[in-house]
Design a protein around this motif. Structure first.
Motif, PDB file in Angstrom:
ATOM      1  N   GLY A  61       0.807  -1.206   0.000  1.00 25.73           N
ATOM      2  CA  GLY A  61       0.000   0.000   0.000  1.00 25.73           C
ATOM      3  C   GLY A  61       0.839   1.254   0.000  1.00 25.73           C
ATOM      4  O   GLY A  61       2.049   1.233  -0.143  1.00 25.73           O
ATOM      5  N   CYS A  62       0.158   2.356   0.188  1.00 26.29           N
ATOM      6  CA  CYS A  62       0.816   3.660   0.257  1.00 26.29           C
ATOM      7  C   CYS A  62       1.389   3.844   1.654  1.00 26.29           C
ATOM      8  O   CYS A  62       0.684   3.683   2.651  1.00 26.29           O
ATOM      9  CB  CYS A  62      -0.219   4.741  -0.053  1.00 26.29           C
ATOM     10  N   ASP A  63       2.633   4.167   1.743  1.00 25.96           N
ATOM     11  CA  ASP A  63       3.252   4.446   3.029  1.00 25.96           C
ATOM     12  C   ASP A  63       2.764   5.819   3.493  1.00 25.96           C
ATOM     13  O   ASP A  63       2.814   6.789   2.736  1.00 25.96           O
ATOM     14  CB  ASP A  63       4.770   4.430   2.864  1.00 25.96           C
ATOM     15  N   PRO A  64       2.282   5.960   4.735  1.00 23.34           N
ATOM     16  CA  PRO A  64       1.787   7.256   5.211  1.00 23.34           C
ATOM     17  C   PRO A  64       2.831   8.362   5.135  1.00 23.34           C
ATOM     18  O   PRO A  64       2.500   9.522   4.844  1.00 23.34           O
ATOM     19  CB  PRO A  64       1.385   6.977   6.648  1.00 23.34           C
ATOM     20  N   ASP A  65       4.087   8.023   5.359  1.00 25.54           N
ATOM     21  CA  ASP A  65       5.145   9.039   5.269  1.00 25.54           C
ATOM     22  C   ASP A  65       5.305   9.534   3.830  1.00 25.54           C
ATOM     23  O   ASP A  65       5.560  10.717   3.596  1.00 25.54           O
ATOM     24  CB  ASP A  65       6.477   8.486   5.772  1.00 25.54           C
ATOM     25  N   ASP A  66       5.134   8.624   2.859  1.00 26.07           N
ATOM     26  CA  ASP A  66       5.193   9.034   1.455  1.00 26.07           C
ATOM     27  C   ASP A  66       4.038   9.963   1.108  1.00 26.07           C
ATOM     28  O   ASP A  66       4.211  10.940   0.372  1.00 26.07           O
ATOM     29  CB  ASP A  66       5.175   7.818   0.536  1.00 26.07           C
ATOM     30  N   ALA A  67       2.850   9.668   1.633  1.00 24.14           N
ATOM     31  CA  ALA A  67       1.694  10.532   1.381  1.00 24.14           C
ATOM     32  C   ALA A  67       1.936  11.930   1.961  1.00 24.14           C
ATOM     33  O   ALA A  67       1.627  12.944   1.315  1.00 24.14           O
ATOM     34  CB  ALA A  67       0.432   9.917   1.980  1.00 24.14           C
ATOM     35  N   LEU A  68       2.509  12.000   3.155  1.00 27.67           N
ATOM     36  CA  LEU A  68       2.817  13.307   3.751  1.00 27.67           C
ATOM     37  C   LEU A  68       3.867  14.049   2.928  1.00 27.67           C
ATOM     38  O   LEU A  68       3.748  15.255   2.707  1.00 27.67           O
ATOM     39  CB  LEU A  68       3.303  13.133   5.190  1.00 27.67           C
ATOM     40  N   ASP A  69       4.878  13.342   2.466  1.00 24.78           N
ATOM     41  CA  ASP A  69       5.919  13.984   1.657  1.00 24.78           C
ATOM     42  C   ASP A  69       5.353  14.527   0.349  1.00 24.78           C
ATOM     43  O   ASP A  69       5.711  15.632  -0.083  1.00 24.78           O
ATOM     44  CB  ASP A  69       7.053  12.990   1.358  1.00 24.78           C
ATOM     45  N   ILE A  70       4.477  13.767  -0.287  1.00 18.75           N
ATOM     46  CA  ILE A  70       3.870  14.233  -1.533  1.00 18.75           C
ATOM     47  C   ILE A  70       3.013  15.463  -1.276  1.00 18.75           C
ATOM     48  O   ILE A  70       3.051  16.439  -2.033  1.00 18.75           O
ATOM     49  CB  ILE A  70       3.049  13.102  -2.184  1.00 18.75           C
ATOM     50  N   ALA A  71       2.238  15.424  -0.189  1.00 17.35           N
ATOM     51  CA  ALA A  71       1.378  16.569   0.135  1.00 17.35           C
ATOM     52  C   ALA A  71       2.216  17.816   0.418  1.00 17.35           C
ATOM     53  O   ALA A  71       1.879  18.923  -0.020  1.00 17.35           O
ATOM     54  CB  ALA A  71       0.499  16.240   1.340  1.00 17.35           C
ATOM     55  N   ARG A  72       3.315  17.661   1.123  1.00 22.81           N
ATOM     56  CA  ARG A  72       4.191  18.810   1.409  1.00 22.81           C
ATOM     57  C   ARG A  72       4.828  19.350   0.132  1.00 22.81           C
ATOM     58  O   ARG A  72       4.982  20.555  -0.029  1.00 22.81           O
ATOM     59  CB  ARG A  72       5.254  18.407   2.412  1.00 22.81           C
ATOM     60  N   SER A  73       5.189  18.446  -0.778  1.00 26.29           N
ATOM     61  CA  SER A  73       5.793  18.911  -2.028  1.00 26.29           C
ATOM     62  C   SER A  73       4.767  19.609  -2.925  1.00 26.29           C
ATOM     63  O   SER A  73       5.134  20.406  -3.779  1.00 26.29           O
ATOM     64  CB  SER A  73       6.446  17.755  -2.768  1.00 26.29           C
ATOM     65  N   GLU A  74       3.480  19.329  -2.705  1.00 22.87           N
ATOM     66  CA  GLU A  74       2.420  19.999  -3.456  1.00 22.87           C
ATOM     67  C   GLU A  74       2.023  21.335  -2.836  1.00 22.87           C
ATOM     68  O   GLU A  74       1.167  22.029  -3.366  1.00 22.87           O
ATOM     69  CB  GLU A  74       1.189  19.093  -3.550  1.00 22.87           C
ATOM     70  N   GLY A  75       2.605  21.681  -1.696  1.00 17.35           N
ATOM     71  CA  GLY A  75       2.356  22.998  -1.124  1.00 17.35           C
ATOM     72  C   GLY A  75       1.586  23.009   0.179  1.00 17.35           C
ATOM     73  O   GLY A  75       1.265  24.084   0.694  1.00 17.35           O
ATOM     74  N   LEU A  76       1.271  21.864   0.743  1.00 15.63           N
ATOM     75  CA  LEU A  76       0.576  21.841   2.029  1.00 15.63           C
ATOM     76  C   LEU A  76       1.572  22.073   3.161  1.00 15.63           C
ATOM     77  O   LEU A  76       2.609  21.422   3.232  1.00 15.63           O
ATOM     78  CB  LEU A  76      -0.125  20.505   2.253  1.00 15.63           C
ATOM     79  N   ARG A  77       1.248  23.018   4.023  1.00  9.99           N
ATOM     80  CA  ARG A  77       2.072  23.240   5.215  1.00  9.99           C
ATOM     81  C   ARG A  77       1.373  22.612   6.403  1.00  9.99           C
ATOM     82  O   ARG A  77       0.140  22.535   6.439  1.00  9.99           O
ATOM     83  CB  ARG A  77       2.252  24.743   5.450  1.00  9.99           C
ATOM     84  N   ARG A  78       2.125  22.212   7.385  1.00 12.32           N
ATOM     85  CA  ARG A  78       1.611  21.538   8.580  1.00 12.32           C
ATOM     86  C   ARG A  78       0.710  20.356   8.204  1.00 12.32           C
ATOM     87  O   ARG A  78      -0.381  20.179   8.749  1.00 12.32           O
ATOM     88  CB  ARG A  78       0.852  22.517   9.483  1.00 12.32           C
ATOM     89  N   ALA A  79       1.157  19.581   7.255  1.00  7.16           N
ATOM     90  CA  ALA A  79       0.367  18.441   6.765  1.00  7.16           C
ATOM     91  C   ALA A  79       0.304  17.349   7.823  1.00  7.16           C
ATOM     92  O   ALA A  79       1.289  17.058   8.498  1.00  7.16           O
ATOM     93  CB  ALA A  79       0.983  17.889   5.487  1.00  7.16           C
ATOM     94  N   GLN A  80      -0.890  16.770   7.961  1.00  7.12           N
ATOM     95  CA  GLN A  80      -1.067  15.659   8.885  1.00  7.12           C
ATOM     96  C   GLN A  80      -2.132  14.715   8.332  1.00  7.12           C
ATOM     97  O   GLN A  80      -3.039  15.142   7.615  1.00  7.12           O
ATOM     98  CB  GLN A  80      -1.459  16.147  10.269  1.00  7.12           C
TER      99      GLN A  80
END
Length: 113
Positions: A61-80
């Motif tokens: 599956g998708c690793d949660p840390d990878d999902a957070l990294d992708i979201a941060r690279s897309e411009g989300l700050r304080r992603a959780q």
């Protein structure tokens, strides 16, 4: 007589070469190790300490840390991560315009939905 003797010798050399070549190729999987336990011969295919084997199953599956990294690279700050299910991972964070959510499929590579 001389010609038939040469023919027999060439034939024996060819048969000997055919029987030796697979033995040499099979011997490349053996490894000689010298360590605290003494001298040992290990078969690389059956050595449990070998790390370079390819796991055919891979990550499921998708690793949660990878999902957070992708979201941060897309411009989300304080992603959780706010929700995780067997089908998706939802990440929430802040952008310049305010709160934002991103949803990722729970598959290898974390594709965005």
């Amino acid at each position: 007589m001389r010609q038939s003797l040469q023919f027999v010798l060439v034939g024996l050399a060819a048969i000997t070469g055919l029987t030796i070549s697979p033995t040499i190729a099979a011997a490349q999987d053996l490894e000689l190790r010298i360590g605290p336990g003494g001298l040992g011969v290990y078969d690389r295919d059956r050595d449990p300490e070998r790390y370079d084997r390819y796991d055919r199953r891979g990550r499921q599956g998708c690793d949660p840390d990878d999902a957070l990294d992708i979201a941060r690279s897309e411009g989300l700050r304080r992603a959780q991560i706010i929700r995780m299910s067997s089908r998706s991972i939802v990440v929430q964070g802040m952008t310049r315009r305010g709160p934002e959510r991103m949803t990722f499929a729970n598959q290898r590579g974390c594709p965005e939905i």
